[in-house]
Design an enzyme around this catalytic site. Structure first.
Site, PDB file in Angstrom:
ATOM      1  N   GLU A 112      46.473  22.885   4.080  1.00 56.88           N
ATOM      2  CA  GLU A 112      45.948  23.555   3.226  1.00 56.88           C
ATOM      3  C   GLU A 112      46.475  24.626   2.502  1.00 56.88           C
ATOM      4  OE1 GLU A 112      42.684  25.545   5.726  1.00 56.88           O
ATOM      5  OE2 GLU A 112      42.059  23.346   6.450  1.00 56.88           O
ATOM      6  N   GLU A 156      40.071  15.159  10.200  1.00 59.05           N
ATOM      7  CA  GLU A 156      39.081  16.213  10.855  1.00 59.05           C
ATOM      8  C   GLU A 156      37.739  15.911  10.537  1.00 59.05           C
ATOM      9  OE1 GLU A 156      40.356  20.225   9.807  1.00 59.05           O
ATOM     10  OE2 GLU A 156      42.389  19.629  10.069  1.00 59.05           O
TER      11      GLU A 156
HETATM   12  O1  9MR Z   1      38.236  24.296  14.663  1.00 56.76           O
HETATM   13  C1  9MR Z   1      39.189  25.201  14.741  1.00 56.76           C
HETATM   14  C2  9MR Z   1      38.725  26.384  15.295  1.00 56.76           C
HETATM   15  O2  9MR Z   1      38.368  26.106  16.873  1.00 56.76           O
HETATM   16  C3  9MR Z   1      40.004  27.322  15.239  1.00 56.76           C
HETATM   17  O3  9MR Z   1      39.488  28.663  15.970  1.00 56.76           O
HETATM   18  C4  9MR Z   1      40.368  27.529  13.836  1.00 56.76           C
HETATM   19  C5  9MR Z   1      41.503  28.520  13.654  1.00 56.76           C
HETATM   20  O4  9MR Z   1      42.675  28.208  14.286  1.00 56.76           O
HETATM   21  O5  9MR Z   1      40.760  26.398  13.201  1.00 56.76           O
HETATM   22  C6  9MR Z   1      39.704  25.372  13.427  1.00 56.76           C
HETATM   23  O6  9MR Z   1      40.262  24.107  12.601  1.00 56.76           O
HETATM   24  C7  9MR Z   1      40.419  23.990  11.559  1.00 56.76           C
HETATM   25  C8  9MR Z   1      41.759  23.197  11.315  1.00 56.76           C
HETATM   26  O7  9MR Z   1      42.666  23.900  11.941  1.00 56.76           O
HETATM   27  C9  9MR Z   1      42.139  23.136   9.774  1.00 56.76           C
HETATM   28  N1  9MR Z   1      41.044  22.549   9.047  1.00 56.76           N
HETATM   29  C10 9MR Z   1      39.488  23.495   9.278  1.00 56.76           C
HETATM   30  C11 9MR Z   1      39.272  23.369  10.758  1.00 56.76           C
HETATM   31  C12 9MR Z   1      37.859  23.829  11.027  1.00 56.76           C
HETATM   32  O8  9MR Z   1      37.847  25.506  10.559  1.00 56.76           O
END
Ligand code: 9MR
Length: 361
Positions: A157, A271
């Site tokens: 990102e 994802e």
């Molecule tokens: O789903 C993930 C959540 O449980 C975590 O707390 C968060 C922070 O680490 O990240 C979420 O996953 C994200 C992913 O790493 C990157 N793309 C968006 C995802 C959803 O927010």
């Protein structure tokens, strides 16, 4: 005539012998699952407490999927909560679990502007000190998991939604990138180089969201990865996150997949989830019409992925968790939603069957 009475003990012994000598069992039933149907790996984001805590979760995971992406266990705030204090316990659990079940691990992630430990957020130092921090983080984590993970989301990102430039200063609180600020625009290339040096076998991905609805962002992402590839930077693939909803524009999805495939890199739908309540309706009911719309969208995505991405570039389709009970969406957006293929009791939804159909028809 006198009946022959076989004493019970002999009868059981005979039964036992014949059962042991039975002709070879018929071929085991070929259960139809996502992984047995797909011609590429089917993945899910997972987290370690869920695997440890629920046999339903573990059973569904190992039956249906052959790839996992750790949800938080490999992120910087988890693996190095204090400077020089490493915590690989949960990540190690996940890679050992995956090895035991012959599941591929797609590791997520090395460099992101979120999930940073406070010591990094507050770090004071010149550009040399920042480069050292950055390099040490990438090298130590990639080296720790060397040979145990198939691939990494090296940079996650990095591109802004509004104009497709690299995240830099905050536009909204926390959405800028400390990496770009302290390391300059070429930090992405160096992240891939450091990761590759630490684990030369791992496939390395750039991962981002919005490709299906934001053509400016899509095009700058493609320019970024093609630029890296043309310079000989070791990049193998691109992750298209696809946090979408049932109204997502099919033409946008198709265009994005075609353009990503045209880079020649591997394409990972990394994802996927399909929200049914993008309008945050507090009174929403998950009607059969919504279930069918969601199933159709899952089917469309699988079909379009297969039709637009050449087989050699299909790194797989990963959903962000698999049960509605475990999706990030309801908690994050404070709303009811049912974005995944299994319901909250781990039962298959129409969405599951839509995905399955899209994988084979
Ligand atoms: O789903 C993930 C959540 O449980 C975590 O707390 C968060 C922070 O680490 O990240 C979420 O996953 C994200 C992913 O790493 C990157 N793309 C968006 C995802 C959803 O927010």
């Amino acid at each position: 005539m006198r009946k022959t009475v076989i004493p019970l003990v002999i009868w059981y012994s005979l039964a036992l012998i014949t059962s042991c000598k039975k002709k070879p069992a018929a071929e085991p039933q070929q259960f139809i699952t996502l992984q047995s149907t797909a011609s590429f790996p089917m993945g899910s984001a997972v987290n370690s407490p869920r695997i440890k805590g629920s046999y339903y979760y573990q059973g569904t995971l190992t039956t249906e999927y052959n790839s996992i992406t750790p949800d938080y266990e490999l992120k910087f705030d988890w693996t190095e909560p204090q400077n020089g204090v490493y915590n690989y316990t949960d990540g190690d659990f996940l890679v050992a679990f995956a090895a035991q079940h012959h599941i591929r691990v797609h590791a997520h992630n090395l460099i992101w502007h979120q999930a940073l430990p406070n010591w990094v957020i507050n770090f004071q130092g010149d550009s040399v000190a920042w480069e050292n921090l950055f390099k040490t983080h990438i090298e130590s984590e990639a080296a720790h998991y060397k040979g145990q993970v198939a691939s990494w989301d090296v940079v996650n990102e990095a591109i802004r939604d509004d104009d497709g430039t690299l995240r830099n200063q905050d536009v909204n609180p926390g959405d800028g990138s400390i990496w770009r600020r302290h390391l300059g625009p070429d930090y992405i290339a160096r992240a891939f180089q450091y990761a590759h040096e630490a684990d030369p076998q791992a496939l390395l991905f750039y991962n981002d969201y919005g490709q299906e609805w934001n053509s400016v962002k899509l095009d700058s992402m493609i320019a970024l990865v093609v630029g890296l590839k043309n310079r000989g930077v070791p990049i193998s693939g691109i992750g298209m996150q696809m946090h979408i909803d049932i109204n997502a524009d099919n033409a946008g999805i198709t265009t994005a997949l075609k353009k990503l495939a045209a880079t020649g890199l591997k394409v990972h739908i990394s994802e996927l989830d399909i929200s049914v309540n993008p309008g945050n309706d507090p009174n929403i009911v998950f009607t059969s019409a919504l279930q069918i719309a969601q199933a159709g969208k899952f089917q469309f995505i699988a079909e379009t992925y297969r039709a637009t991405v050449p087989a050699a570039q299909q790194y797989g389709i990963t959903t962000w968790e698999f049960s509605d009970a475990d999706s990030w969406i309801p908690a994050f957006f404070h709303r009811k939603d049912w974005p995944l293929s299994f319901d909250s009791l781990y039962k298959k939804k129409p969405a599951y069957y839509g995905l399955l159909k899209g994988l084979k028809d």
